[in-house]
Scaffold this active site. Sequence first.
Site, short mmCIF file in Angstrom:
data_model
loop_
_atom_site.label_atom_id
_atom_site.label_comp_id
_atom_site.label_asym_id
_atom_site.label_seq_id
_atom_site.Cartn_x
_atom_site.Cartn_y
_atom_site.Cartn_z
CB SER A 172 31.97 39.68 46.51
OG SER A 172 33.06 39.94 47.37
CE LYS B 11 34.78 39.60 50.73
NZ LYS B 11 33.52 39.02 50.24
CB SER C 223 28.79 34.43 52.57
OG SER C 223 30.04 34.99 52.19
CB SER D 128 31.55 36.70 49.03
OG SER D 128 32.53 36.27 49.95
#
Length: 321
Positions: free
Chosen positions: A286, A183, A126, A128
């Site tokens: 996100s 992340k 993705s 994010s």
Amino acid sequence: MAYLTTLVLAAFASYVGAWYFGALEGNFALLLFVATVVTGVYWLAERFYFLPQRERAAATLESSIAERNTRLAGQGITQVDTTDAKASERLLMQPWWLDWTAGLFPVILVVFLLRSFLYEPFKIPSGSMMPTLLTGDLILVNKFTYGLRLPVVNTKLTDGTPLARGDVVVFRYPPKPSMDYIKRVVGIPGDEVAYLNKKLTINGQPVGKAPIADYLDGESMRILKQFDEDLGGKQHKILNDENAPAFVPGASDFPFRENCRYSVEGVVCKVPEGNYFMMGDNRDNSADSRFWGFVPDKNIVGRAFFVWMNFGDLGRIGPFQ
């Protein structure tokens, strides 16, 4: 053994097929571990039982052929059938069920060791982490920087370098540990992280960011505000969407949620011991610790550090921060 091996291979194929078609939730680490153990058992059986058995049978055949040729030579017959040598070779050949088990063990073992203790590849699913990482990036994750862990159960074996603010980390998604997320570490144990009106502060100190040229999101064809951010001495870029609200919509219930205070301006969280606060670089696109909470140390997989392939843009290959 051929019948048993057929059942074992069919079980592996059924598991992979059910996983592929969504009938069950697969676990590649577990699959690779089981494959290593099973093929290792076959390899040991081949080395210490089946191969010596075939070698003895071939030696017996060669001995009987030599005795027969001696008798024939005594009778003046020197022309003998050469197919006897081929019969001996056939006796020494591995059967198919050993080719597909013991024969694959060295390769599977190397993959298992590399993936479990050194480097593991991942694909970015993705946006994010834009603009640092793009959808489709194939990345490498260092599995030993933060300490070695047992495969499958993820139990830590050694203490490595502690996680630091600004590190890009792959971890097991706390609400669903079978999924891997990526992340950036924003808060470490003991930190108070505040993200209010799209401004990040840690322990009361604003995290420096400077505006740079706007960013075109090629997926949504939107123009996003782009900034250079200095987090823990690591320079990287982040994105903000001017049209997105500052508050956190739909935050779930999670362990230590009492450590967080939500308002129309955003969220303030005190990071508990043994946990981390994670955020994506695409701040308004996100799903991260603001929504589903802290990441326990036991969920950490490794530090992401290198894009090794992007089939749509080869220029993205290289290290990142």
